[in-house]
Design a protein around this motif. Structure first.
Motif, PDB file in Angstrom:
ATOM      1  N   ARG A  60     -60.579 -31.436  43.579  1.00  0.00           N
ATOM      2  CA  ARG A  60     -60.204 -31.981  42.279  1.00  0.00           C
ATOM      3  C   ARG A  60     -59.860 -30.828  41.335  1.00  0.00           C
ATOM      4  O   ARG A  60     -60.343 -29.700  41.496  1.00  0.00           O
ATOM      5  N   LEU A  61     -59.026 -31.153  40.354  1.00  0.00           N
ATOM      6  CA  LEU A  61     -58.574 -30.150  39.387  1.00  0.00           C
ATOM      7  C   LEU A  61     -59.431 -30.249  38.126  1.00  0.00           C
ATOM      8  O   LEU A  61     -59.671 -31.340  37.617  1.00  0.00           O
ATOM      9  N   ALA A  62     -59.881 -29.109  37.623  1.00  0.00           N
ATOM     10  CA  ALA A  62     -60.515 -29.073  36.301  1.00  0.00           C
ATOM     11  C   ALA A  62     -59.555 -28.371  35.354  1.00  0.00           C
ATOM     12  O   ALA A  62     -58.922 -27.373  35.719  1.00  0.00           O
ATOM     13  N   PHE A  63     -59.423 -28.897  34.146  1.00  0.00           N
ATOM     14  CA  PHE A  63     -58.417 -28.399  33.203  1.00  0.00           C
ATOM     15  C   PHE A  63     -59.051 -28.444  31.814  1.00  0.00           C
ATOM     16  O   PHE A  63     -59.627 -29.473  31.428  1.00  0.00           O
ATOM     17  N   ILE A 161     -62.481 -28.014  41.941  1.00  0.00           N
ATOM     18  CA  ILE A 161     -63.817 -28.534  42.232  1.00  0.00           C
ATOM     19  C   ILE A 161     -63.889 -28.782  43.723  1.00  0.00           C
ATOM     20  O   ILE A 161     -63.199 -29.647  44.264  1.00  0.00           O
TER      21      ILE A 161
ATOM     22  N   SER B  51     -64.498 -30.023  30.421  1.00  0.00           N
ATOM     23  CA  SER B  51     -63.198 -29.958  31.103  1.00  0.00           C
ATOM     24  C   SER B  51     -62.821 -31.357  31.553  1.00  0.00           C
ATOM     25  O   SER B  51     -63.686 -32.175  31.831  1.00  0.00           O
ATOM     26  N   ALA B  52     -61.533 -31.602  31.641  1.00  0.00           N
ATOM     27  CA  ALA B  52     -61.069 -32.818  32.293  1.00  0.00           C
ATOM     28  C   ALA B  52     -61.122 -32.592  33.797  1.00  0.00           C
ATOM     29  O   ALA B  52     -60.794 -31.504  34.280  1.00  0.00           O
ATOM     30  N   VAL B  53     -61.533 -33.606  34.527  1.00  0.00           N
ATOM     31  CA  VAL B  53     -61.576 -33.530  35.989  1.00  0.00           C
ATOM     32  C   VAL B  53     -60.541 -34.521  36.517  1.00  0.00           C
ATOM     33  O   VAL B  53     -60.593 -35.702  36.198  1.00  0.00           O
ATOM     34  N   LEU B  54     -59.597 -34.026  37.299  1.00  0.00           N
ATOM     35  CA  LEU B  54     -58.374 -34.776  37.578  1.00  0.00           C
ATOM     36  C   LEU B  54     -58.014 -34.728  39.042  1.00  0.00           C
ATOM     37  O   LEU B  54     -58.329 -33.759  39.742  1.00  0.00           O
ATOM     38  N   MET B  56     -55.297 -34.130  41.861  1.00  0.00           N
ATOM     39  CA  MET B  56     -54.119 -33.280  41.951  1.00  0.00           C
ATOM     40  C   MET B  56     -53.373 -33.620  43.240  1.00  0.00           C
ATOM     41  O   MET B  56     -53.905 -33.449  44.327  1.00  0.00           O
TER      42      MET B  56
END
Lengths: 346, 346
Positions: A60-63, A161, B51-54, B56
């Motif tokens: 998962r991506l954290a941004f 993540i 953080s936003a968790v997204l 991808m």
């Protein structure tokens, strides 16, 4: 207080200060980007492009993003550059992410000393290197004299993540134990002291530090992390109130368990602050189940957080609030910060 | 000039202006975030986290950032909010990426009218919706009166590259054709006109617009894209010079092929500007092989870029430079913008 050691790559005798043209899209801006920013950031990518194109590991991506407007730019224990790297990387770490990439965007005020910018850029570079994170994209704007305040920095961060845990206020549940990784209140006091020209008995340095390594160590060891939160603006009290509200739980703290250095406590008394509300930049709380406490504390202690300890627990209650049991045994509610305590500390 | 239509969710009679406390980490900041920002951005994620968790999608990652300091905040054809979304999304598009997520970070000056902020936030929301992009994370700082200029916005953007093309100045080669998607110079003139209180015969509106859809259409159709670049600060001339230098090629332009509206040309003459150096926010150049020109133009024309045309070619030469053949047949070198032409147009 200035940290860098290399000489400024922009000829200071010719450009002692930032000009409006350094943000104008022409030759001076390109000189600044190529000779200063590109010298330290992503030197392998010599060729400018509108976006950085990067490999992304699976997960998962954290941004996240933060703008930094701390005043003054340099303070005991750090500067706006190191802060802008630590703060954004720590926000990624609080989601349980491994930080990968940073952006760096500068809003410069016309007249900023070129060497000041260079010191800050070097400081960012050092902090990013320490975190093993690359600054891969950026931007520079210049505003007229009197329309800014020297230098504002925005950093955004991307991380990955690589585990399945859901680290989030909504994972917090009654019985969870609250750990804190060290003493509170130093960053805010360090900044306000230098800003107001105050002198305390000892030199109070900001606690600004990277938290990504210790969080990854906790994850690698299999510690069940329900929620993590770093204690920036609004301090410990506001962070815990946010979590209590989002999770719909009561968090019960023990005042005697919360480390506050004597000099910080003294400075807070002089200034009329409560250290529970003062900003930190290297402190976080972890909500974990009782079974993981010993393992988590042993990792924290071995990772340069010797003061880490249990400061409270999530209790069975329907009220979303934070309570604290004082040194003399009385209990009170710890509310969220109301109004402004310390402007521009980050 | 103000674009939003919903009434301000912060009680204006109580908080007509932004206070320092709106950035202080306490109750007022949380009210601003929850009632204004969270009302429009990521409404499905009610719970704040660091953080936003997204998710991808697989592919290479594109990552970019820009800070926006345009003055004034509202101008014909747009405002700082729409600009901050268009600009960053366009930077992702120029890497051939599908934009996915944006961050939004605000540096507010104490005293900014609350309703102005609300108009800008609504404008950002509309632009993001149009682009099918989510604003997933953000930050708010407030600086004292006189230490900012109303409102600065930083957006960072994340996108995914779902194809194998390498869209980059280093992919440019002799024989490549240079396409331009429309007339140049409108954004810079629109901003400077309202800032300086100039009145021209017609109302010149910014060309600010999203470019992500048209780029994805070109990619889907199989157009070989060697390089893309949007023409912001420094205008067409500076963008082409950057590419010529990075690619080590000569770019030969035909002046008669570059569309400039008569009113823009007239305004440039009055102001002493060259439209080739004036900023745009919805214009880009594409470097493509000759074989793809007809297909690319037909797609551009069908996608609301009726003025798209060939403006030049990459020639066999060892010199990294841009040349232009004028209306009367003479040839001259088009240099990069030197110094400052139009401060704070983006």
């Amino acid at each position: 207080m200035q940290t860098g050691s290399l000489s400024c790559p922009i000829p200071i005798e010719q450009y002692p200060h930032v000009l409006l043209a350094h943000g104008g899209g022409g030759k001076l801006m390109h000189q600044l980007i190529e000779q200063m920013f590109m010298r330290l950031f992503q030197p392998e990518v010599r060729c400018q492009h509108d976006s950085a194109v990067l490999e992304m590991p699976s997960g998962r991506l954290a941004f996240t993003t933060d703008s930094y407007v701390v005043h003054p730019l340099f303070f005991p224990g750090g500067d706006i550059g190191s802060l802008a790297v630590h703060g954004t990387i720590n926000d990624l770490a609080m989601a349980g992410a491994r930080p990968l990439y940073l952006s760096a965007s500068f809003i410069l005020e016309e007249g900023l000393a070129m060497d000041t910018l260079w010191q800050v850029v070097q400081s960012m570079h050092q902090a990013a290197q320490q975190a093993n994170v690359r600054v891969v994209t950026g931007d520079t704007k210049v505003v007229e004299r009197g329309k800014g305040d020297g230098l504002f920095i925005n950093t955004a961060g991307v991380g990955v993540i690589e585990h399945e845990q859901v680290i989030h206020p909504q994972s917090v549940r009654p019985g969870d134990v609250v750990l804190l990784n060290g003493d509170v209140g130093r960053h805010g006091i360090a900044v306000i002291a230098v800003r107001e020209g105050l002198e305390f008995e000892s030199n109070i340095e900001s606690d600004s530090a990277l938290l990504n390594d210790v969080v990854l160590k906790l994850l690698e060891a299999g510690v069940e992390l329900h929620c993590l939160r770093d204690l920036t603006r609004g301090g410990l009290a506001s962070a815990l109130n946010e979590i209590a509200e989002a999770a719909g739980v009561t968090i019960a703290l023990q005042e005697t368990s919360i480390p506050v250095r004597k000099d910080v406590q003294g400075a807070c008394e002089i200034l009329g602050f409560d250290p529970l509300y003062v900003a930190n930049e290297g402190r976080f709380v972890a909500f974990i189940p009782q079974k993981s406490v010993d393992l988590a504390l042993s990792i924290l202690h071995s990772q340069n957080h010797p003061l880490a300890q249990v400061i409270g627990q999530v209790t069975e209650s329907s009220a979303a609030r934070v309570t604290i049991k004082s040194r003399i045994g009385t209990q009170r509610i710890v509310d969220m910060l109301s109004g402004e305590q310390l402007p521009r500390i980050c």
